[in-house]
Design a protein around this motif. Structure first.
Motif, PDB file in Angstrom:
ATOM      1  N   PHE A   1       0.831  -1.215   0.000  1.00 23.81           N
ATOM      2  CA  PHE A   1       0.000   0.000   0.000  1.00 23.81           C
ATOM      3  C   PHE A   1       0.859   1.255   0.000  1.00 23.81           C
ATOM      4  CE2 PHE A   1      -2.116   3.362   2.439  1.00 23.81           C
ATOM      5  CZ  PHE A   1      -3.296   3.531   1.722  1.00 23.81           C
ATOM      6  N   ASP A   2       1.878   1.260   0.844  1.00 25.61           N
ATOM      7  CA  ASP A   2       2.729   2.458   0.958  1.00 25.61           C
ATOM      8  C   ASP A   2       3.490   2.748  -0.333  1.00 25.61           C
ATOM      9  OD1 ASP A   2       1.920   2.890   3.558  1.00 25.61           O
ATOM     10  OD2 ASP A   2       3.646   1.886   4.460  1.00 25.61           O
ATOM     11  N   GLN A   3       3.656   1.739  -1.181  1.00 28.04           N
ATOM     12  CA  GLN A   3       4.379   1.963  -2.434  1.00 28.04           C
ATOM     13  C   GLN A   3       3.512   2.581  -3.524  1.00 28.04           C
ATOM     14  OE1 GLN A   3       7.317  -1.047  -3.777  1.00 28.04           O
ATOM     15  NE2 GLN A   3       6.631  -2.253  -2.036  1.00 28.04           N
ATOM     16  N   TYR A   4       2.182   2.407  -3.441  1.00 26.02           N
ATOM     17  CA  TYR A   4       1.350   2.978  -4.502  1.00 26.02           C
ATOM     18  C   TYR A   4       0.466   4.130  -4.060  1.00 26.02           C
ATOM     19  CZ  TYR A   4      -2.591   0.073  -2.784  1.00 26.02           C
ATOM     20  OH  TYR A   4      -3.563  -0.500  -2.017  1.00 26.02           O
ATOM     21  N   VAL A   5       0.248   4.303  -2.756  1.00 24.29           N
ATOM     22  CA  VAL A   5      -0.678   5.355  -2.324  1.00 24.29           C
ATOM     23  C   VAL A   5      -0.198   6.732  -2.747  1.00 24.29           C
ATOM     24  CG1 VAL A   5       0.354   5.668  -0.024  1.00 24.29           C
ATOM     25  CG2 VAL A   5      -2.084   6.174  -0.377  1.00 24.29           C
ATOM     26  N   GLN A   6       1.099   6.896  -2.900  1.00 18.31           N
ATOM     27  CA  GLN A   6       1.661   8.197  -3.317  1.00 18.31           C
ATOM     28  C   GLN A   6       1.177   8.593  -4.708  1.00 18.31           C
ATOM     29  OE1 GLN A   6       5.972   7.930  -4.393  1.00 18.31           O
ATOM     30  NE2 GLN A   6       5.727   5.751  -3.941  1.00 18.31           N
TER      31      GLN A   6
END
Length: 249
Positions: free
Chosen positions: A241-246
């Motif tokens: 999640f942290d890799q694509y939420v940006q």
């Protein structure tokens, strides 16, 4: 390939969704954000639509996990929407072209209700459903960002197990549906993020969950290798999640 690797098109993302945003912002300014009645007008964020995959539904527990992650980064419950293409796990096995029509209608509904463009987070065949909606059913007018998690953009040889279903047949590499989706190109103005894992047991070969790089020559987006997660982990893993939420904006 290193964890977190990505390929990004330099092409800028435009413009039709900015019209939706401007319209929503202008209405909010004239009427007051509260009277507009949408979370996007108040927060400036696009609403999120979650789309499940083959044999899944919107009621399985991993979707509650991802909804919680979105809440952690500031999304309100009213900004998160879920499309469910069936009520019973194991029965959602139709063609992405059929489900794409349903997803397109839901995208338009959420965009109309929220007064702004929609971001999609999709898993497995849900990414193909969403691409069909965007690229074949004119839903691109209402979409800003599409994130796909373990979606077989180039097919998967595991789908031979599901040959008795339309969805299984369509996910075979170089199927008629797959060729139609990839030969016609990505949608103008939508930013794509395709997340894939080295050990996704349902996408074989695992790199087939990436969008072919040539397709980014005329479109905006990237492939992100998230590391080492199994198929369902791509939905529930916070590191993923942290890799694509940006890329949701």
């Amino acid at each position: 390939m290193a964890e977190g690797w990505e390929v990004m098109s330099e092409r800028s993302v435009t413009t039709r969704r900015s019209v939706l945003r401007s319209t929503a912002a202008g209405s909010a300014a004239l009427l007051g954000a509260g009277s507009l009645g949408t979370a996007s007008a108040e927060s400036g964020r696009d609403h999120i639509l979650l789309v499940h995959g083959y044999m899944d539904t919107g009621d399985t527990p991993w979707w509650d996990v991802i909804t919680g992650y979105l809440g952690d980064v500031g999304y309100d419950e009213a900004e998160i929407h879920q499309v469910s293409l069936g009520n019973i796990p194991g029965t959602t096995v139709d063609s992405p072209s059929e489900y794409g029509e349903v997803v397109a209608r839901e995208i338009e509904r959420v965009a109309d209700d929220s007064g702004g463009p929609v971001d999609l987070i999709t898993h497995s065949m849900g990414g193909l459903d969403a691409r069909w909606a965007i690229e074949k059913e004119s839903a691109a007018d209402y979409v800003d960002d599409l994130v796909t998690l373990g979606s077989p953009h180039q097919g998967t040889y595991v789908s031979y197990v599901g040959l008795v279903t339309a969805g299984g047949r369509d996910m075979i590499p170089r199927s008629t549906m797959m060729d139609e989706l990839n030969d016609d190109g990505l949608a103008d103005g939508v930013e794509y993020t395709a997340v894939w894992s080295h050990i996704d047991e349902l996408i074989v070969p695992s790199s087939y969950a990436s969008i072919p790089e040539y397709m980014f020559q005329d479109a905006a987006g990237r492939n992100v290798n998230s590391g080492y997660q199994e198929h369902i982990q791509l939905v529930a893993d916070r590191h993923v999640f942290d890799q694509y939420v940006q890329y949701l904006d």
